[in-house]
Design an enzyme around this catalytic site. Structure first.
Site, PDB file in Angstrom:
ATOM      1  CE  LYS A  41       2.332   2.641   6.076  1.00 24.73           C
ATOM      2  NZ  LYS A  41       2.395   1.167   6.016  1.00 24.73           N
ATOM      3  CG  ASP A  98      12.721   4.756   1.581  1.00 27.47           C
ATOM      4  OD1 ASP A  98      12.924   4.698   0.343  1.00 27.47           O
ATOM      5  OD2 ASP A  98      11.972   3.960   2.165  1.00 27.47           O
ATOM      6  CG  ASP A 101      17.894  -2.521  -2.988  1.00 29.02           C
ATOM      7  OD1 ASP A 101      19.126  -2.654  -2.968  1.00 29.02           O
ATOM      8  OD2 ASP A 101      17.108  -3.438  -2.729  1.00 29.02           O
ATOM      9  CE  LYS A 129      20.456  -1.477   0.983  1.00 29.94           C
ATOM     10  NZ  LYS A 129      19.600  -2.675   1.111  1.00 29.94           N
ATOM     11  NE  ARG A 163       7.127   1.954   7.906  1.00 31.38           N
ATOM     12  CZ  ARG A 163       7.488   1.677   6.654  1.00 31.38           C
ATOM     13  NH1 ARG A 163       8.516   2.297   6.102  1.00 31.38           N
ATOM     14  NH2 ARG A 163       6.848   0.777   5.949  1.00 31.38           N
TER      15      ARG A 163
HETATM   16  P1  IMP Z   1      14.189  -0.718  -5.406  1.00 37.94           P
HETATM   17  O1  IMP Z   1      13.003  -0.648  -6.321  1.00 37.94           O
HETATM   18  O2  IMP Z   1      14.881  -2.043  -5.478  1.00 37.94           O
HETATM   19  O3  IMP Z   1      15.177   0.421  -5.573  1.00 37.94           O
HETATM   20  O4  IMP Z   1      13.605  -0.718  -3.946  1.00 37.94           O
HETATM   21  C1  IMP Z   1      13.515   0.372  -3.183  1.00 37.94           C
HETATM   22  C2  IMP Z   1      12.619   0.096  -2.013  1.00 37.94           C
HETATM   23  O5  IMP Z   1      12.959  -1.134  -1.353  1.00 37.94           O
HETATM   24  C3  IMP Z   1      12.857   1.166  -0.973  1.00 37.94           C
HETATM   25  O6  IMP Z   1      12.036   2.285  -1.195  1.00 37.94           O
HETATM   26  C4  IMP Z   1      12.563   0.439   0.314  1.00 37.94           C
HETATM   27  O7  IMP Z   1      11.189   0.487   0.578  1.00 37.94           O
HETATM   28  C5  IMP Z   1      12.975  -0.981   0.042  1.00 37.94           C
HETATM   29  N1  IMP Z   1      14.359  -1.256   0.552  1.00 37.94           N
HETATM   30  C6  IMP Z   1      15.474  -1.462  -0.171  1.00 37.94           C
HETATM   31  N2  IMP Z   1      16.542  -1.678   0.604  1.00 37.94           N
HETATM   32  C7  IMP Z   1      16.101  -1.574   1.882  1.00 37.94           C
HETATM   33  C8  IMP Z   1      16.749  -1.686   3.160  1.00 37.94           C
HETATM   34  O8  IMP Z   1      17.964  -1.911   3.310  1.00 37.94           O
HETATM   35  N3  IMP Z   1      15.949  -1.515   4.257  1.00 37.94           N
HETATM   36  C9  IMP Z   1      14.611  -1.264   4.165  1.00 37.94           C
HETATM   37  N4  IMP Z   1      13.969  -1.151   2.987  1.00 37.94           N
HETATM   38  C10 IMP Z   1      14.698  -1.309   1.854  1.00 37.94           C
HETATM   39 MG    MG Z   2      10.698   3.582  -0.589  1.00 31.84          MG
END
Ligand code: IMP
Ligand code: MG
Length: 173
Positions: A41, A98, A101, A129, A163
């Site tokens: 979402k 959004d 990470d 990030k 959110r």
């Molecule tokens: P990744 O697969 O590690 O890149 O994770 C990405 C997902 O983790 C994003 O789409 C978010 O849903 C969640 N996420 C990562 N960092 C944050 C944060 O600082 N706040 C809230 N959700 C986060």
């Molecule tokens: Mg996401």
């Protein structure tokens, strides 16, 4: 006790940047239709603000995924909860995220979607990030790079809360 949230990126700064990205996309996609895909979402607020500022024709679709991990880290194992309603074959797709990470979620999604033969494919993310990246993937457009802090607001949640905040904030310890 209510948690205190400090503002990291305020609404005006977000909106200015979103307008800047929209201006760029309006030029680049002139004469074409942008098919925007939002990942539910978290991407919804950013996606709406971006879509509102596009002057080229836009169509929308959504998908939902969940990544398994230990709660704070994603494992890279991504489960598709809701697939797209429409085919993306031959379309000019922009995937809207959004936050990036580790990049594992996006890595999975991008590979899955590129296999469906879109005419073009771009990833736009509201936040990045970069210091946390594990997967070999970079967004095409990033609104803001941020340090390694857990952020909420503008679609981003902490246990499904916050959110709706109209800014990007950090929960105070
Ligand atoms: P990744 O697969 O590690 O890149 O994770 C990405 C997902 O983790 C994003 O789409 C978010 O849903 C969640 N996420 C990562 N960092 C944050 C944060 O600082 N706040 C809230 N959700 C986060
Ligand atoms: Mg996401």
């Amino acid at each position: 006790m209510a948690e205190k949230i400090s503002v990291l990126i305020d609404e005006h700064k977000l909106e200015d940047k979103i307008q800047e990205i929209a201006d760029k996309l309006n030029k680049e996609y002139e004469g074409r239709v942008i098919h925007m895909i939002g990942v539910l979402k978290g991407s919804v607020f950013f996606m709406c603000e971006l879509a509102k500022r596009l002057t080229v024709p836009v169509t929308l679709d959504f998908m939902s995924v969940s990544s398994y991990g230990d709660g704070t880290k994603s494992s890279g194992v991504v489960k598709l909860i809701k697939d797209l309603d429409e085919s993306i074959e031959g379309r000019d797709v922009i995937l809207v995220e959004d936050i990036m990470d580790s990049g594992r979620t996006l890595y999975y999604l991008v590979n899955m979607l590129k296999d469906r033969h879109p005419a073009s494919f771009k990833v736009v993310t509201m936040l990045d990030k970069p210091s946390r990246r594990v997967a070999d993937i970079e967004p095409d457009i990033t609104a803001f790079e941020i340090p390694d802090r857990f952020v909420v607001g503008y679609g981003l949640d902490c246990a499904q809360k916050y959110r709706n905040l109209p800014y990007i904030g950090v929960i105070e310890e």
